[in-house]
Design a protein around this motif. Structure first.
Motif, PDB file in Angstrom:
ATOM      1  N   ARG A 511      30.765  40.418  55.219  1.00  0.00           N
ATOM      2  CA  ARG A 511      32.651  39.934  55.057  1.00  0.00           C
ATOM      3  C   ARG A 511      32.271  38.500  55.090  1.00  0.00           C
ATOM      4  NH1 ARG A 511      33.585  42.213  59.824  1.00  0.00           N
ATOM      5  NH2 ARG A 511      34.088  44.373  59.575  1.00  0.00           N
ATOM      6  N   ALA A 512      32.105  37.368  55.527  1.00  0.00           N
ATOM      7  CA  ALA A 512      31.809  35.939  55.338  1.00  0.00           C
ATOM      8  C   ALA A 512      31.680  35.817  54.319  1.00  0.00           C
ATOM      9  CB  ALA A 512      31.165  35.916  56.782  1.00  0.00           C
ATOM     10  N   SER A 513      31.112  36.011  53.832  1.00  0.00           N
ATOM     11  CA  SER A 513      30.686  35.396  52.414  1.00  0.00           C
ATOM     12  C   SER A 513      31.079  35.431  51.274  1.00  0.00           C
ATOM     13  CB  SER A 513      28.768  35.647  51.877  1.00  0.00           C
ATOM     14  OG  SER A 513      28.116  34.927  53.133  1.00  0.00           O
ATOM     15  N   TRP A 514      31.837  37.454  51.454  1.00  0.00           N
ATOM     16  CA  TRP A 514      31.946  38.627  49.501  1.00  0.00           C
ATOM     17  C   TRP A 514      33.224  38.182  50.084  1.00  0.00           C
ATOM     18  CZ3 TRP A 514      29.216  37.867  45.348  1.00  0.00           C
ATOM     19  CH2 TRP A 514      27.991  37.545  45.673  1.00  0.00           C
ATOM     20  N   SER A 515      34.155  38.566  50.797  1.00  0.00           N
ATOM     21  CA  SER A 515      35.318  39.354  51.174  1.00  0.00           C
ATOM     22  C   SER A 515      35.877  38.000  49.936  1.00  0.00           C
ATOM     23  CB  SER A 515      35.905  38.148  52.641  1.00  0.00           C
ATOM     24  OG  SER A 515      34.946  39.256  53.198  1.00  0.00           O
ATOM     25  N   LYS A 516      35.735  37.046  49.993  1.00  0.00           N
ATOM     26  CA  LYS A 516      36.812  36.381  49.196  1.00  0.00           C
ATOM     27  C   LYS A 516      36.742  36.489  47.725  1.00  0.00           C
ATOM     28  CE  LYS A 516      37.703  31.462  47.603  1.00  0.00           C
ATOM     29  NZ  LYS A 516      37.456  29.370  48.553  1.00  0.00           N
ATOM     30  N   PRO A 517      35.415  36.321  47.285  1.00  0.00           N
ATOM     31  CA  PRO A 517      34.884  36.795  45.580  1.00  0.00           C
ATOM     32  C   PRO A 517      35.928  38.257  45.482  1.00  0.00           C
ATOM     33  CG  PRO A 517      33.066  36.964  46.707  1.00  0.00           C
ATOM     34  CD  PRO A 517      34.130  36.222  47.615  1.00  0.00           C
ATOM     35  N   LYS A 546      38.912  33.139  39.028  1.00  0.00           N
ATOM     36  CA  LYS A 546      38.411  32.338  40.734  1.00  0.00           C
ATOM     37  C   LYS A 546      37.116  33.187  40.935  1.00  0.00           C
ATOM     38  CE  LYS A 546      43.838  31.475  41.743  1.00  0.00           C
ATOM     39  NZ  LYS A 546      44.211  32.003  42.499  1.00  0.00           N
ATOM     40  N   PHE A 547      37.069  34.226  40.688  1.00  0.00           N
ATOM     41  CA  PHE A 547      35.908  35.490  40.732  1.00  0.00           C
ATOM     42  C   PHE A 547      34.734  34.966  39.577  1.00  0.00           C
ATOM     43  CE2 PHE A 547      33.011  38.380  39.482  1.00  0.00           C
ATOM     44  CZ  PHE A 547      32.461  38.924  41.083  1.00  0.00           C
ATOM     45  N   ASN A 548      34.723  34.329  38.889  1.00  0.00           N
ATOM     46  CA  ASN A 548      33.643  33.540  38.524  1.00  0.00           C
ATOM     47  C   ASN A 548      33.462  32.098  39.154  1.00  0.00           C
ATOM     48  OD1 ASN A 548      33.858  35.614  36.231  1.00  0.00           O
ATOM     49  ND2 ASN A 548      34.969  34.224  34.977  1.00  0.00           N
ATOM     50  N   LEU A 549      34.511  31.480  39.758  1.00  0.00           N
ATOM     51  CA  LEU A 549      33.849  30.550  40.551  1.00  0.00           C
ATOM     52  C   LEU A 549      33.497  31.316  41.518  1.00  0.00           C
ATOM     53  CD1 LEU A 549      36.704  28.009  39.685  1.00  0.00           C
ATOM     54  CD2 LEU A 549      34.548  27.830  39.015  1.00  0.00           C
ATOM     55  N   ALA A 550      34.035  31.458  42.547  1.00  0.00           N
ATOM     56  CA  ALA A 550      33.598  31.793  44.121  1.00  0.00           C
ATOM     57  C   ALA A 550      32.253  32.101  43.872  1.00  0.00           C
ATOM     58  CB  ALA A 550      34.721  33.174  44.371  1.00  0.00           C
ATOM     59  N   PHE A 551      32.231  33.158  43.031  1.00  0.00           N
ATOM     60  CA  PHE A 551      30.872  33.977  42.394  1.00  0.00           C
ATOM     61  C   PHE A 551      29.063  32.714  42.719  1.00  0.00           C
ATOM     62  CE2 PHE A 551      27.249  35.485  40.057  1.00  0.00           C
ATOM     63  CZ  PHE A 551      26.352  36.525  40.623  1.00  0.00           C
ATOM     64  N   GLU A 552      29.745  31.827  41.109  1.00  0.00           N
ATOM     65  CA  GLU A 552      28.787  30.812  40.972  1.00  0.00           C
ATOM     66  C   GLU A 552      28.609  30.017  41.791  1.00  0.00           C
ATOM     67  OE1 GLU A 552      31.058  28.582  37.120  1.00  0.00           O
ATOM     68  OE2 GLU A 552      31.114  31.022  36.290  1.00  0.00           O
ATOM     69  N   GLU A 610      25.600  43.635  34.436  1.00  0.00           N
ATOM     70  CA  GLU A 610      24.657  43.565  34.072  1.00  0.00           C
ATOM     71  C   GLU A 610      23.457  42.864  34.710  1.00  0.00           C
ATOM     72  OE1 GLU A 610      25.992  45.990  32.106  1.00  0.00           O
ATOM     73  OE2 GLU A 610      25.372  47.263  32.901  1.00  0.00           O
ATOM     74  N   ASP A 611      24.799  41.216  34.126  1.00  0.00           N
ATOM     75  CA  ASP A 611      24.472  40.142  34.780  1.00  0.00           C
ATOM     76  C   ASP A 611      24.398  39.684  36.322  1.00  0.00           C
ATOM     77  OD1 ASP A 611      24.736  39.693  31.534  1.00  0.00           O
ATOM     78  OD2 ASP A 611      26.255  39.110  31.763  1.00  0.00           O
ATOM     79  N   LEU A 612      25.771  40.316  36.716  1.00  0.00           N
ATOM     80  CA  LEU A 612      25.526  40.647  37.838  1.00  0.00           C
ATOM     81  C   LEU A 612      24.304  40.921  38.626  1.00  0.00           C
ATOM     82  CD1 LEU A 612      29.556  40.194  38.424  1.00  0.00           C
ATOM     83  CD2 LEU A 612      28.485  39.116  38.441  1.00  0.00           C
ATOM     84  N   GLU A 613      24.391  41.819  38.672  1.00  0.00           N
ATOM     85  CA  GLU A 613      22.811  42.445  38.908  1.00  0.00           C
ATOM     86  C   GLU A 613      21.651  41.670  39.072  1.00  0.00           C
ATOM     87  OE1 GLU A 613      22.365  45.924  38.266  1.00  0.00           O
ATOM     88  OE2 GLU A 613      24.224  47.311  38.269  1.00  0.00           O
ATOM     89  N   ASN A 614      21.513  41.295  38.299  1.00  0.00           N
ATOM     90  CA  ASN A 614      20.554  40.088  37.565  1.00  0.00           C
ATOM     91  C   ASN A 614      20.475  38.817  38.444  1.00  0.00           C
ATOM     92  OD1 ASN A 614      19.254  42.228  36.204  1.00  0.00           O
ATOM     93  ND2 ASN A 614      20.825  41.228  33.725  1.00  0.00           N
ATOM     94  N   TYR A 615      21.430  38.495  38.207  1.00  0.00           N
ATOM     95  CA  TYR A 615      22.056  36.618  39.108  1.00  0.00           C
ATOM     96  C   TYR A 615      21.835  36.955  40.729  1.00  0.00           C
ATOM     97  CZ  TYR A 615      23.617  34.060  35.082  1.00  0.00           C
ATOM     98  OH  TYR A 615      23.056  33.795  34.533  1.00  0.00           O
ATOM     99  N   LEU A 616      22.107  38.414  41.081  1.00  0.00           N
ATOM    100  CA  LEU A 616      21.918  39.302  42.845  1.00  0.00           C
ATOM    101  C   LEU A 616      20.649  39.063  42.773  1.00  0.00           C
ATOM    102  CD1 LEU A 616      25.070  40.843  43.179  1.00  0.00           C
ATOM    103  CD2 LEU A 616      24.910  38.564  43.883  1.00  0.00           C
TER     104      LEU A 616
END
Length: 636
Positions: A511-517, A546-552, A610-616
Motif C-alpha cells: 500500500r505504501a509503495s505502490w498505491s501512487k503508481p 505519471k505511471f512511468n515516472l512513479a514506476f521508475e 513483460e518489461d515490467l515483470e523483468n524490471y520487478l
C-alpha cells in the motif's frame, strides 16, 4: 626412606605367587648363583616337620642364603643413575631378585637371612621408587603439539573493548560474528585420542607397583606416583605460571593480553576436564588395580591441586572480563566444575565440592549480572539512523546470535536462574509452566522487538522502506527461533503470531509503495466513450507518463533495498506482480484505441507488461550501481 608399612595378611602369598610366575620363565644366566635363583621354584618355606632331621634344616638355610646372595648381587650391581636399569638389566632379573627378597623377608627362614633380606628390601624398594618416578617424568608428553592440535578448535573471542557492546552493536557484531560457536569441540575426536603415558611404560609401572605393594611400601609408592604425576600434568598443561596471576595483576593487565589468557585457559580447562582427568583416572586404575584405596588417594592428591589452581585462575580472568560476550566463558567454567566434581568419588568428591563452592557462587553472581548487562545494553542502546537499505539491524543480528547460543546452556541457566524474579515482557502468555531460562528469553526477545519498533521510526520519510525493515528483522528473529531450541522455549503461538505480522507488513508495504503508481491506472475520470477526444488523449498520455515516472522512481530506489531472505524476496516480488501487472494490462487494454491517435505513442507506452515483470525481478537485491546505470536508461 620412610619405614615400610606392614604388608596385608594375605599379601605375601599373593605377590609371591606372581613372582614365582615371573622367575619360572626360562632365562640365560651367567653364574651358578643366578641359575639357582632365577630357575628356583619360589614358594614360602613350609612349617618345619617336627620329625625333619637337622641336616634338612641346615640344607634349607643354606639354600636360602645362596638365593639371598644371588639376589643381593643383582640388586647392588644395578646403577639407579642409569634410566631403565630395573626393567632392562639382565632381561628383567632385577625384578626377579626383588621377588626373591620379598619372599625371604616374609619369614619362614633363618633369622640371619631374614634380617639381611629385610635390609636389602629397603635398598631395592628405594631404587624401584627412583625408577618408577623416572618412567613417569621422562615420558614424551603429547602436549608438545597441543597448541597446534587444539587451536584450530578454539572459536571463543572477546570484544577488544568492553564498552563496544553497549555503544556500537555494528562493530561488536562484526567482531563477534563467530564468537559464540563454543560448543561441540571440547574433546579430542576418536582419531586424536591420546594417552598420558604409552602402554608399554604403563606395563613397566605396573610391574614396579606390584612389587612395592607386595613389599609393604604402598605409601612410598603412592607418594612417588603423586609427585611424578603432578610434574607430568604440569608439563602437559603448561600451567606452571598460573598461580602468578592474581586479581591485582588481572586488573592492571592489558585487555588484549587478558583476552589471550582467557582463550588459553578455556582450551586448557576443556582439555583438563574432558580428556586429562579421565586418563589420569584410567592410569591409576591400571597401576593400582588391586587397591581401591590407593587408586582414589593417588588420583585425588595428584589432580586436586591442579584442578583448583586451574579454576581459580579462570575465575580471576572472568572477573576482569565481565561483559555480555564473556558469559559463555562463565557458563563453560560452571559446567566444567560440575564435570570436575563428577571425576572424584567419595571423600575426594566431598573435598572438591567444598573447595569449588566459592567459585560456583561467584560464577552464579557474575552470570546473573552479565545477563542483566546484556538486557540493559539492548534496552538502553542509543538509537542511530539505520542503513538506507532496510536490512537486518546489527543489534538484532547480534542479539539473536547471543540468545540462541544461550539455548545450548539452558539446563545450566535453569539452575543459575531458578529464583530469578522477572517482570516485564510477554512471558505471562505461557504461565508458570515456563522455565526460568524460558522466562528470561521471553524478556530478551520482547526488548529486541521493542527496539526494532523504535528503530523503524527513522524511516518516517519512506513508509515502504520502514515495512521492508520490519519484515527483514522480524523474519530474522522467526527463522533464528525456528532453527534453534528457542522454539521450545517460546512456543508455536509466538512463531505463528510473528508470521502474521510479516504478512501484515507486506500488505502495508504494498500500500505504501505502490498505491501512487496504481492510482494512475484507474479508469475513473476518463471519458472513453468519446473516442479520439483530445481531452481523453491528453488524460491517457498524462496517466501513462505519471505511471512511468512513479514506476521508475520505485524501481531505481528499491533495487538498492535489501531483502536477504530468498523466500521473502520472491514472495514480495510475486505480491507486486500479482497487484501491478493485472492493473497495467487492464488499463493498457482499455486505452489502446486512444494510444493509436497519439503521435509517437512509444514516448508514453514505454513498457510492455513483460518489461515490467523483468524490471520487478531486480527489486531488493541491493544493487545500487546497477540502479544508477539503468536509471539513465529508463530516463532516456
Amino acid at each position: 626412606m620412610a619405614t615400610a608399612t606392614a604388608a596385608n595378611t594375605d599379601g605375601p602369598e599373593k605377590w609371591i605367587a606372581k613372582a614365582q610366575h615371573i622367575v619360572e620363565s626360562p632365562v640365560t644366566s651367567t653364574s651358578v648363583e643366578e641359575d639357582m635363583l632365577f630357575g628356583h621354584d619360589l614358594h614360602l618355606s613350609s612349617k618345619p616337620d617336627s620329625t625333619a632331621s637337622a641336616a634338612a634344616d641346615d640344607d634349607e638355610r643354606s639354600k636360602a642364603k645362596v638365593h639371598l646372595d644371588a639376589a643381593e648381587k643383582v640388586i647392588l650391581q644395578s646403577d639407579p643413575s642409569i634410566p631403565g636399569f630395573l626393567t632392562a638389566v639382565s632381561d628383567g632379573k632385577y625384578l626377579s631378585a626383588v621377588d626373591e627378597i620379598i619372599r625371604l623377608s616374609c619369614g619362614g627362614v633363618d633369622g640371619g637371612v631374614h634380617g639381611r633380606a629385610t635390609s636389602l628390601l629397603e635398598t631395592a624398594m628405594s631404587r624401584l621408587r627412583i625408577e618408577f618416578s623416572h618412567l613417569i617424568t621422562t615420558v614424551h608428553s603429547p602436549n608438545l603439539d597441543a597448541d597446534r592440535r587444539f587451536s584450530r578448535s578454539l572459536s571463543v573471542s572477546l570484544p577488544s573493548r568492553s564498552s563496544e557492546l553497549t555503544e556500537d552493536f555494528s562493530t561488536s557484531m562484526e567482531e563477534e560474528r563467530h564468537a559464540v560457536e563454543v560448543r561441540g569441540w571440547y574433546s579430542l575426536s576418536d582419531e586424536q585420542t591420546f594417552n598420558l603415558i604409552p602402554f608399554e611404560v604403563i606395563s613397566d609401572l605396573k610391574e614396579i607397583a606390584d612389587r612395592m605393594i607386595a613389599g609393604g611400601y604402598q605409601q612410598e609408592l603412592c607418594e612417588a606416583y603423586i609427585s611424578a604425576c603432578r610434574n607430568l600434568l604440569n608439563n602437559f598443561l603448561s600451567v606452571r605460571d598460573v598461580d602468578q596471576l592474581i586479581i591485582e595483576d588481572a586488573q592492571a593487565m592489558d585487555f588484549e593480553i587478558l583476552s589471550s589468557q582467557a582463550r588459553n585457559w578455556f582450551r586448557r580447562s576443556k582439555l583438563f576436564v574432558t580428556d586429562v582427568l579421565p586418563r589420569v583416572r584410567e592410569l591409576c586404575d591400571r597401576i593400582f588395580e588391586d587397591s581401591d584405596e590407593l587408586k582414589e588417594e593417588s588420583f585425588r592428591k595428584a589432580t586436586k591441586g591442579l584442578a583448583l589452581q586451574q579454576f581459580n585462575h579462570g575465575a580471576v580472568i572472568v572477573t576482569r572480563l565481565q561483559s555480555p560476550a564473556s558469559v559463555f566463558l562463565m557458563l563453560n567454567m560452571y559446567e566444567d566444575l560440575i564435570d570436575l566434581q563428577a571425576s572424584f568419588w567419595g571423600d575426594s568428591q566431598e573435598f572438591i565440592c567444598g573447595e569449588v563452592e566459592e567459585i560456583f557462587e561467584r560464577l552464579e553472581k557474575m552470570v546473573r549480572e552479565t545477563l542483566a548487562e546484556f538486557e540493559v545494553a539492548i534496552r538502553s542502546r542509543k538509537l542511530s539512523k539505520p542503513r538506507q537499505s532496510g536490512q537486518i539491524d546489527p543489534m538484532v543480528s547480534y542479539g539473536m546470535t547471543y540468545i540462541t547460543t544461550l539455548v545450548g546452556y539452558s539446563s545450566t541457566l535453569n539452575l543459575l536462574l531458578h529464583d530469578d524474579g522477572i517482570d516485564g515482557g510477554d512471558n505471562s502468555v505461557r504461565g508458570e509452566s515456563m522455565t526460568p531460562f524460558g522466562q528470561r528469553m521471553h524478556v530478551f526477545m520482547s526488548y529486541i522487538e521493542l527496539r526494532i519498533q523504535e528503530i523503524c521510526t527513522f524511516y518516517k520519510d519512506d513508509d515502504g522502506l520502514k515495512y521492508i525493515f520490519l519484515m527483514n528483522n522480524v523474519l530474522h528473529m522467526v527463522l533464528t527461533v525456528e532453527d534453534s531450541g528457542l522454539k521450545a522455549q517460546l512456543g508455536d503461538d509466538w512463531v505463528r503470531t510473528r508470521h502474521r505480522q510479516i504478512q501484515q507488513y507486506a500488505t502495508c508495504y504494498l500500500r505504501a509503495s505502490w498505491s501512487k503508481p496504481l492510482s494512475y491506472l484507474k479508469i475513473d475520470g476518463l471519458l472513453l466513450g468519446h473516442e479520439g477526444s483530445s481531452s481523453v488523449i491528453v488524460a491517457v498520455k498524462g496517466r501513462f507518463k505519471k505511471f512511468n515516472l512513479a514506476f521508475e522512481e520505485i524501481w531505481s530506489t528499491q533495487t538498492a533495498w535489501i531483502v536477504p531472505d530468498p523466500q521473502l524476496r520472491e514472495d514480495l516480488r510475486l505480491l507486486i506482480l500479482m497487484t501491478v501487472i493485472p492493473g497495467y494490462r487492464t488499463f493498457l487494454g482499455i486505452t489502446y484505441c486512444q494510444l493509436g491517435a497519439i503521435l509517437k505513442p512509444s514516448k508514453y507506452l514505454k513498457y510492455t507488461p513483460e518489461d515490467l515483470e523483468n524490471y520487478l525481478s531486480d527489486l531488493f537485491e541491493g544493487t545500487s550501481e546497477k540502479s544508477n546505470h539503468l536509471r539513465r536508461k529508463l530516463g532516456s
